[in-house]
Design a protein around this motif. Structure first.
Motif, PDB file in Angstrom:
ATOM      1  N   ASN A 130      59.847  46.522  41.680  1.00  0.00           N
ATOM      2  CA  ASN A 130      61.289  46.291  42.081  1.00  0.00           C
ATOM      3  C   ASN A 130      61.052  45.524  43.605  1.00  0.00           C
ATOM      4  O   ASN A 130      62.081  45.442  44.198  1.00  0.00           O
ATOM      5  N   ILE A 131      59.925  45.387  44.235  1.00  0.00           N
ATOM      6  CA  ILE A 131      59.990  44.770  45.631  1.00  0.00           C
ATOM      7  C   ILE A 131      59.862  43.294  45.400  1.00  0.00           C
ATOM      8  O   ILE A 131      59.105  42.869  44.736  1.00  0.00           O
ATOM      9  N   GLU A 132      60.759  42.642  46.170  1.00  0.00           N
ATOM     10  CA  GLU A 132      61.154  41.113  45.994  1.00  0.00           C
ATOM     11  C   GLU A 132      60.017  40.666  47.315  1.00  0.00           C
ATOM     12  O   GLU A 132      60.200  40.884  48.516  1.00  0.00           O
ATOM     13  N   GLU A 133      58.935  39.954  46.921  1.00  0.00           N
ATOM     14  CA  GLU A 133      57.786  39.432  47.839  1.00  0.00           C
ATOM     15  C   GLU A 133      58.327  38.091  48.564  1.00  0.00           C
ATOM     16  O   GLU A 133      59.061  37.422  47.897  1.00  0.00           O
ATOM     17  N   ASP A 134      58.169  38.026  49.616  1.00  0.00           N
ATOM     18  CA  ASP A 134      58.549  36.728  50.514  1.00  0.00           C
ATOM     19  C   ASP A 134      57.383  35.879  50.354  1.00  0.00           C
ATOM     20  O   ASP A 134      57.744  34.343  50.372  1.00  0.00           O
ATOM     21  N   THR A 135      56.292  36.164  49.930  1.00  0.00           N
ATOM     22  CA  THR A 135      55.136  35.285  50.082  1.00  0.00           C
ATOM     23  C   THR A 135      54.688  35.127  48.389  1.00  0.00           C
ATOM     24  O   THR A 135      54.491  35.987  47.830  1.00  0.00           O
ATOM     25  N   PRO A 136      54.272  33.790  48.071  1.00  0.00           N
ATOM     26  CA  PRO A 136      53.629  33.651  46.745  1.00  0.00           C
ATOM     27  C   PRO A 136      52.296  34.242  46.445  1.00  0.00           C
ATOM     28  O   PRO A 136      51.514  34.344  47.672  1.00  0.00           O
ATOM     29  N   SER A 137      51.703  34.612  45.333  1.00  0.00           N
ATOM     30  CA  SER A 137      50.564  34.873  44.978  1.00  0.00           C
ATOM     31  C   SER A 137      49.763  33.930  43.831  1.00  0.00           C
ATOM     32  O   SER A 137      50.499  34.047  43.008  1.00  0.00           O
ATOM     33  N   TYR A 138      48.853  33.429  44.276  1.00  0.00           N
ATOM     34  CA  TYR A 138      48.312  32.548  43.352  1.00  0.00           C
ATOM     35  C   TYR A 138      47.090  32.911  42.483  1.00  0.00           C
ATOM     36  O   TYR A 138      46.700  32.294  41.313  1.00  0.00           O
ATOM     37  N   HIS A 139      46.745  34.157  42.520  1.00  0.00           N
ATOM     38  CA  HIS A 139      45.562  34.342  42.008  1.00  0.00           C
ATOM     39  C   HIS A 139      45.696  36.134  41.527  1.00  0.00           C
ATOM     40  O   HIS A 139      44.836  36.365  40.813  1.00  0.00           O
ATOM     41  N   ARG A 140      46.871  36.376  41.653  1.00  0.00           N
ATOM     42  CA  ARG A 140      47.139  37.909  40.923  1.00  0.00           C
ATOM     43  C   ARG A 140      46.876  38.107  39.483  1.00  0.00           C
ATOM     44  O   ARG A 140      47.747  37.068  38.847  1.00  0.00           O
ATOM     45  N   SER A 141      46.576  38.935  38.666  1.00  0.00           N
ATOM     46  CA  SER A 141      46.653  39.024  37.367  1.00  0.00           C
ATOM     47  C   SER A 141      47.221  40.176  36.843  1.00  0.00           C
ATOM     48  O   SER A 141      46.919  41.529  37.409  1.00  0.00           O
ATOM     49  N   TYR A 142      48.023  40.116  35.782  1.00  0.00           N
ATOM     50  CA  TYR A 142      48.426  41.431  35.281  1.00  0.00           C
ATOM     51  C   TYR A 142      48.144  41.726  33.832  1.00  0.00           C
ATOM     52  O   TYR A 142      48.560  42.544  33.138  1.00  0.00           O
ATOM     53  N   ASP A 143      47.083  41.027  33.496  1.00  0.00           N
ATOM     54  CA  ASP A 143      46.657  41.154  32.053  1.00  0.00           C
ATOM     55  C   ASP A 143      46.322  42.482  31.520  1.00  0.00           C
ATOM     56  O   ASP A 143      46.548  43.058  30.380  1.00  0.00           O
ATOM     57  N   PHE A 144      45.495  43.242  32.554  1.00  0.00           N
ATOM     58  CA  PHE A 144      45.047  44.813  32.504  1.00  0.00           C
ATOM     59  C   PHE A 144      46.370  45.683  32.003  1.00  0.00           C
ATOM     60  O   PHE A 144      46.303  46.256  31.412  1.00  0.00           O
ATOM     61  N   PHE A 145      47.212  45.376  33.223  1.00  0.00           N
ATOM     62  CA  PHE A 145      48.409  46.265  32.909  1.00  0.00           C
ATOM     63  C   PHE A 145      49.368  46.016  31.795  1.00  0.00           C
ATOM     64  O   PHE A 145      49.718  47.026  31.210  1.00  0.00           O
ATOM     65  N   VAL A 146      49.216  44.767  31.150  1.00  0.00           N
ATOM     66  CA  VAL A 146      49.913  44.458  29.980  1.00  0.00           C
ATOM     67  C   VAL A 146      49.430  45.222  28.807  1.00  0.00           C
ATOM     68  O   VAL A 146      49.937  45.992  27.947  1.00  0.00           O
ATOM     69  N   SER A 147      48.029  45.105  28.725  1.00  0.00           N
ATOM     70  CA  SER A 147      47.368  45.602  27.630  1.00  0.00           C
ATOM     71  C   SER A 147      47.250  47.298  27.950  1.00  0.00           C
ATOM     72  O   SER A 147      47.476  48.092  26.729  1.00  0.00           O
ATOM     73  N   ARG A 148      47.353  47.838  29.236  1.00  0.00           N
ATOM     74  CA  ARG A 148      47.352  49.217  29.074  1.00  0.00           C
ATOM     75  C   ARG A 148      48.566  49.812  28.744  1.00  0.00           C
ATOM     76  O   ARG A 148      48.775  50.854  28.153  1.00  0.00           O
ATOM     77  N   PHE A 149      49.723  49.072  29.580  1.00  0.00           N
ATOM     78  CA  PHE A 149      51.112  49.814  29.146  1.00  0.00           C
ATOM     79  C   PHE A 149      51.458  49.722  27.746  1.00  0.00           C
ATOM     80  O   PHE A 149      51.948  50.497  27.072  1.00  0.00           O
TER      81      PHE A 149
END
Length: 800
Positions: A130-149
């Motif tokens: 729910n946090i709106e970040e001010d700066t972009p992230s180029y290398h963050r990955s959420y694959d593990f979280f998709v699979s685990r959730f």
């Protein structure tokens, strides 16, 4: 002063300040919770020195890992709370370093085997999402979280309450992943098939659960997440999101239950952006085609989902290929008829189907066609009706459909199915311009003779005509034919518009002819006569002017003569039914304007006393208690029970109908069509017959002079073909000819046609002899016969 570096680790006062601040937030007893005063100091330090954020996060993660390995879960919760507060407080470029440590910590918790840690990690991830970040992230990955959730959504924990908590946490985690990634183009593309194939099935599994309404139940949470997922889907993401839904319904056999599949797509259609709705429809249509060889229950389930989706979509268009939608549905109808006749829904003959299952599918397809048509604007509905009409096999007009196993019965079934589909469209069609709604290309096949032979088809045609003409919805009030109808219940028009006048001038004779021929059919029942009366009543209410009213009176008088004629092989019921239709219609017409009330009332009163079987409320009643017994033997009707042509003409002579009243004395005869002439061009005999009729109409003195033999169409037709006396024989011969041309080899057909050359030669000679007969001389003597013109200029050739 020199100091040994190793002493810094032993002396707490010499430790770095960020470590001391982190250590101070942990109480001696974990049950006391986070030390808030020290946490405020740590937060102030982090905001004052943002370059230290990565070290603070790394040390917090280290402390959490150490406490996790020691199974001191109270301190684990305190460390997670501290990370959350730092995330919420810090909004700078260095937050990315804090996030990396935070996500790594969450991963450790999700990999543990403790359900409460999974719930804790998920709750923290949702707050982070729910946090709106001010700066972009180029290398963050959420694959593990998709699979685990997604895995948590499938939890099978033995304790029911724990299982519910884990599933709800998994659903919220997926919702957080979608919310975090969907609006950020630099993040992982959550709409890729590999992600959608995990997220969508995990949501659908929980959506299937039927629990009591509770905001904390998996089903309720899933619906919220499901709506948000499809509500955020852009144009290019729809197909990837819908495909796993279809696959899940297939693999779990959920089409046959229908209720869940319908509910699922209702959620999708209500959640998706309206401009993308047609993509869902196209996906369902493609899936229906892909399941053409599936059981009827599966196909019926997909069709019912299509029907519900079309009702929800209802934005005026079902996409760029409107006719393709109806083409797909009509193709399913044809295939279903083929399966019903063969008893198998595959080419190998291994998988059986039943007529009941296929009829259920057919009803669902017809309903869906009506649902789709209801979403279209008026002009597109006209195109759809013409399109469906072009698919109906009408011998001589539209070719039969190429079904290998259908045959005659299959063609009839297809005709019934397509006409029912056409009726679904016509019932919801509203247009002020009947010339566009009922063009010649539509009326000609609809009113063709082949569609009159079957009683079911004939009733459908009458219903379609009535629905299209009935623009003020009076048909529902006119369905019960009666001689005591109340006109005040009808919605009457003020005057006949110019478009209505043009329509009747162009198509009136076709409509009258269809009504007349329908009354001659022996297979007509109560429903047919009710439909005939409704059609006549709607015509008089919607399209009647003085000219049309007079023509309708002529038609009704011709129907009365038809019921009295001994040449027609009609049963007593058929004759009484025709008399009942005439009485009901004239009773209604006399209340609409023409001054016929006195004569019509007298005839109806006489029938009440002496012949109630000639009244519609008795002979056409649905309830047996209302029906009266019909006379045995031949039907004999007294003159006092009939509507008299001369009295009706006299009643109209002093009114606004007087200019057309004289036409009542001219008996109505059905206008011949191109189908009867077997040619699209008018023959010379037609022109001569028309000319003779016009001369007889406008030359009153000819009745006083000796009449020569009239050359009429019947004369020419009898000269060309030696007709029998009854139409039943004609039908039988027509069927034999059709069957011969369908089954006999070409050589036999050619030989049969060549054998009739001599007979045709002699009959054509008779025709030319009648055409070129010279007019009578003034002296009364016929001049000597001269050589015919065609023999002088075209010897031996003109007859070929």
């Amino acid at each position: 002063m020199w100091m040994c570096p190793g002493l810094c680790g032993c002396c707490w006062a010499l430790r770095p300040r960020y470590k001391r601040l982190v250590d101070n937030i942990f109480p001696e007893d974990p049950e006391d919770g986070l030390v808030k005063a020290n946490m405020e100091k740590l937060t102030f330090f982090a905001l004052s020195a943002p370059e230290k954020l990565d070290r603070i996060a790394a040390y917090l993660s280290e402390r959490l890992t150490r406490e996790l390995n020691r199974h001191r879960y109270g301190y684990v919760c305190i460390a997670m709370e501290a990370l959350e507060q730092l995330l919420l407080a810090c909004h700078c470029q260095s937050i990315n370093l804090l996030v990396e440590s935070f996500l790594r910590t969450l991963r450790l918790l999700l990999e543990a085997d403790k359900p409460h840690l999974h719930i804790l990690a998920t709750s923290s991830f949702v707050k982070f999402a729910n946090i709106e970040e001010d700066t972009p992230s180029y290398h963050r990955s959420y694959d593990f979280f998709v699979s685990r959730f997604s895995q948590m959504c499938h939890s099978q924990h033995e304790d029911e309450d724990t299982r519910t908590e884990i599933r709800v946490s998994g659903i919220r985690g997926l919702q957080g992943v979608v919310r975090k990634t969907v609006d950020d183009e630099l993040q992982v593309n959550i709409w890729e098939p590999r992600h959608m194939e995990q997220i969508v099935p995990a949501l659908l599994v929980n959506l299937q659960q039927h629990t009591q309404p509770d905001s904390e139940s998996p089903a309720e949470q899933t619906e919220v997440c499901f709506r948000e997922l499809f509500g955020r889907a852009a144009y290019g993401h729809i197909n990837n999101a819908i495909r796993p839904v279809l696959m899940h319904l297939d693999s779990h056999s959920l089409w046959e239950g229908r209720s869940f599949a319908v509910r699922c797509f209702q959620i999708i259609m209500y959640s998706i952006q309206s401009q993308h709705s047609h993509l869902v429809i196209q996906q369902l249509l493609g899936h229906l085609d892909a399941n053409s060889r599936s059981p009827a229950s599966v196909r019926a389930g997909i069709v019912e989902v299509l029907s519900e989706a079309a009702v929800i979509e209802a934005t005026g268009s079902v996409g760029p290929a409107v006719l393709e939608v109806f083409n797909t549905l009509l193709r399913q109808l044809r295939q279903s008829v083929d399966y019903q006749l063969t008893g198998y829904y595959d080419n190998t003959g291994k998988h059986r189907t039943t007529s009941l299952e296929e009829k259920t599918l057919q009803d669902a397809v017809i309903k869906t066609i009506g649902s789709f048509a209801n979403t279209l604007p008026v002009y597109q509905r006209s195109e759809v009706m013409l399109f469906i009409m072009g698919k109906i096999p009408v011998p001589g007009i539209y070719p039969a459909l190429g079904l290998p196993n259908a045959g005659f019965e299959g063609s009839r079934m297809i005709q019934v199915m397509l006409l029912k589909s056409l009726l679904q469209v016509a019932e919801r069609y509203e247009s002020s311009n009947l010339l566009m709604a009922l063009p010649s290309s539509f009326l000609e096949p609809l009113l063709s003779f082949p569609l009159m032979e079957d009683p079911d088809i004939r009733l459908l045609v009458l219903s379609i005509l009535t629905s299209l003409i009935d623009r003020r919805h009076n048909a529902a009030r006119l369905q019960a034919a009666s001689a005591v109808l109340d006109v005040s219940l009808l919605e009457l028009k003020d005057s006949c518009s110019r478009q209505d006048v043009l329509f009747m001038r162009k198509h009136a004779q076709r409509l009258y002819r269809h009504v007349y021929l329908a009354c001659k059919e022996e297979s007509s029942g109560r429903g047919h006569y009710q439909a005939l009366f409704t059609l006549l009543a709607v015509l008089s209410v919607e399209l009647a002017n003085e000219e049309v009213v007079v023509d309708l009176i002529r038609l009704v008088l011709a129907l009365q003569e038809l019921a009295l004629s001994n040449q027609e092989s009609l049963s007593v019921f058929n004759r009484c039914g025709v008399h009942g239709v005439c009485a009901a219609f004239l009773s209604l017409l006399s209340q609409l304007g023409p001054p016929l009330h006195l004569h019509v009332t007298q005839v109806i009163d006489s029938r009440h006393r002496d012949a109630p079987h000639l009244l519609p409320q008795h002979v056409l009643a649905d309830k047996p208690s209302v029906c009266v017994s019909l006379p045995e033997g031949d039907l004999k009707v007294d003159d006092t029970l009939l509507f008299v042509q001369s009295k009706m003409c006299e009643a109209l002579s002093g009114s606004s109908y007087s200019s057309h009243a004289e036409r009542i004395n001219t008996p109505y005869t059905p206008q011949l069509t191109d189908e009867d002439r077997l040619s699209r061009r008018k023959s010379v005999g037609d022109i001569v017959s028309l000319q003779m009729d016009m001369d007889a109409q406008y030359c009153p003195d000819t009745q006083q002079k000796p009449q020569m033999e009239q050359i009429t169409f019947e004369t020419l037709k009898n000269a060309i073909e030696d007709r029998g006396g009854v139409e039943e024989e004609e039908r039988r011969k027509r069927r034999e000819v059709v069957e011969r041309f369908q089954t006999a080899p070409f050589e036999e057909i050619a030989a049969h046609c060549g054998a009739k050359t001599a007979s045709l030669q002699s009959k054509l000679d008779q025709v030319f002899e009648l055409i070129i007969r010279p007019p009578p001389s003034p002296s009364g003597h016929s001049p000597p016969r001269s050589t015919p013109l065609y023999e002088m200029k075209f010897p031996d050739l003109c007859v070929y």
